[in-house]
Write an enzyme that holds these catalytic residues in place. Structure first.
Site, mmCIF file in Angstrom:
data_model
loop_
_atom_site.group_PDB
_atom_site.id
_atom_site.type_symbol
_atom_site.label_atom_id
_atom_site.label_comp_id
_atom_site.label_asym_id
_atom_site.label_seq_id
_atom_site.Cartn_x
_atom_site.Cartn_y
_atom_site.Cartn_z
ATOM 1 N N GLY A 163 -24.133 -1.815 10.439
ATOM 2 C CA GLY A 163 -23.254 -1.028 9.238
ATOM 3 C C GLY A 163 -22.481 -2.322 8.587
ATOM 4 N N CYS A 171 0.877 -1.183 -0.054
ATOM 5 C CA CYS A 171 0.003 0.049 0.063
ATOM 6 C C CYS A 171 0.806 1.376 0.062
ATOM 7 C CB CYS A 171 -1.044 -0.014 1.243
ATOM 8 S SG CYS A 171 -0.054 -0.100 2.875
#
Length: 388
Positions: free
Chosen positions: A152, A10
């Site tokens: 969620g 990343c």
């Protein structure tokens, strides 16, 4: 570059290569920069200032640190080692790895495993979602008999589910305003989806609630939980609120056997764990330095091996020539006598070069081995061809 690999994470892209005889470092670096520029269709001036270049022991040390997750944004994270292993597999499949790179990569994997096993560098949670599960584990001690409801279905919820699965939680229920998203996440982890409006009813079935919605107001209130607690006979209910702003009404903490932890509580856990990981890096760094020294010694040994072999070959050749020359004038000897003389001449040769070979093999930390190799080659008139 016959031996090289590329790995990307990343926050980094690294090119690791083993220089061949005659390679000029600056030329090779320029070629790599040109390759990156061409592949990404970006001018080198835009990224050149962000490059870092390591050579020899510094490069070896850097690879060992990266593989061991000492050079990651989050020290101790486990993903980096898998990414490096995948890059190495690609290199092997494309014949881009040889003796040196193979040995280097296996040493990197070995030291990373040792760091992971013998230090606490990866023991404690350093992400909010992981800290939530660590907290649940401490309260319930065994999650294998517990049911968790996620309010969620975003990235934080998905990360939490992954940690729950690794802790062998019994059941997972997902509630989300967009029911399709709840179904998708639940199916991914063999869980059960419920509509967001059913969240209060679901409270009687669960033990832990992890909430990470984007709501602007509480999605569970004190009144809702009070009603649910009566239906569940006041069995312990544990709320982890990782939403900003808060999802869970803090007044729920006033209800008997109901406990609410919010993101501030989890941040304190994370900060404490990051500090603990920092202490563990001292021990990990020692393992890496030891590994660098061992690899360096192995590399130096590689330079010695051709000289020792050439020395052996030269002495053996001299013995064979002189033996055959002498034997041509000794026709009267029996086969047994011939073999006895041959064994004797070979033994004399072996004993003659035994001490020089022993000296060459016993490399020391404070001596210049290249000096002794050159002297040996000159003394015995040995020519070692350079590898191409």
């Amino acid at each position: 570059m016959k031996e090289s690999l590329i790995f990307s994470t990343c926050n980094r892209t690294e090119v690791l290569y083993i220089p061949q005889a005659g390679d000029q470092t600056n030329d090779q670096v320029d070629k790599i920069i040109e390759f990156i520029s061409h592949q990404r269709k970006i001018d080198s001036s835009e990224f050149k200032s962000s490059l870092y270049i390591y050579k020899e022991d510094d490069a070896i040390r850097h690879l060992f640190r990266v593989a061991s997750s000492l050079d990651s944004m989050v020290v101790g994270e486990p993903q980096i080692l898998g990414q490096i292993k995948q890059a190495y597999r690609v290199a092997v499949e494309n014949n881009a790895s040889g003796v040196l790179l193979n040995r280097l990569m296996h040493k990197a994997f070995s030291v990373a495993k040792k760091v992971r096993k013998e230090t606490g560098i990866g023991d404690n949670a350093v992400s909010i979602s992981y800290a939530a599960i660590e907290l649940a584990n401490k309260i319930f001690s065994d999650l294998s008999q517990k049911t968790v409801m996620l309010l969620g279905a975003g990235e934080m919820a998905e990360l939490a589910v992954e940690h729950l699965i690794s802790n062998k939680v019994k059941d997972i229920i997902v509630a989300n305003r967009t029911f399709k998203n709840a179904v998708d996440l639940a199916q991914k982890f063999n869980g059960q989806a419920v509509k967001f409006e059913e969240r209060e009813d679901a409270l009687k079935e669960v033990d832990i609630i992890i909430s990470s919605t984007g709501a602007t107001d509480y999605v569970l209130t004190q009144a809702q939980v009070k009603r649910a607690m009566k239906k569940r006979h006041h069995h312990t209910l544990f709320f982890i609120d990782i939403a900003v702003p808060r999802d869970i009404d803090p007044k729920i903490n006033t209800i008997s056997n109901a406990y609410v932890y919010d993101i501030d509580d989890l941040k304190n856990i994370v900060e404490s764990n990051i500090e603990q990981r920092g202490k563990e890096t001292v021990k990990a760094q020692r393992f890496i330095e030891e590994a660098v020294l061992k690899f360096r010694k192995w590399l130096e040994g590689l330079a010695i091996v051709p000289t020792i072999k050439a020395l052996n070959d030269k002495i053996s050749s001299i013995v064979d020539i002189e033996f055959n020359k002498t034997l041509s004038n000794l026709k009267h000897l029996s086969p047994e006598d011939i073999q006895a003389i041959k064994r004797m001449t070979q033994a004399i040769a072996s004993r003659t070069i035994h001490d020089p070979i022993l000296f060459l093999r016993n490399t020391g930390d404070h001596r210049d081995d290249s000096l002794y190799l050159n002297v040996t080659r000159q003394l015995f008139n040995i020519d070692i061809p350079e590898k191409q």
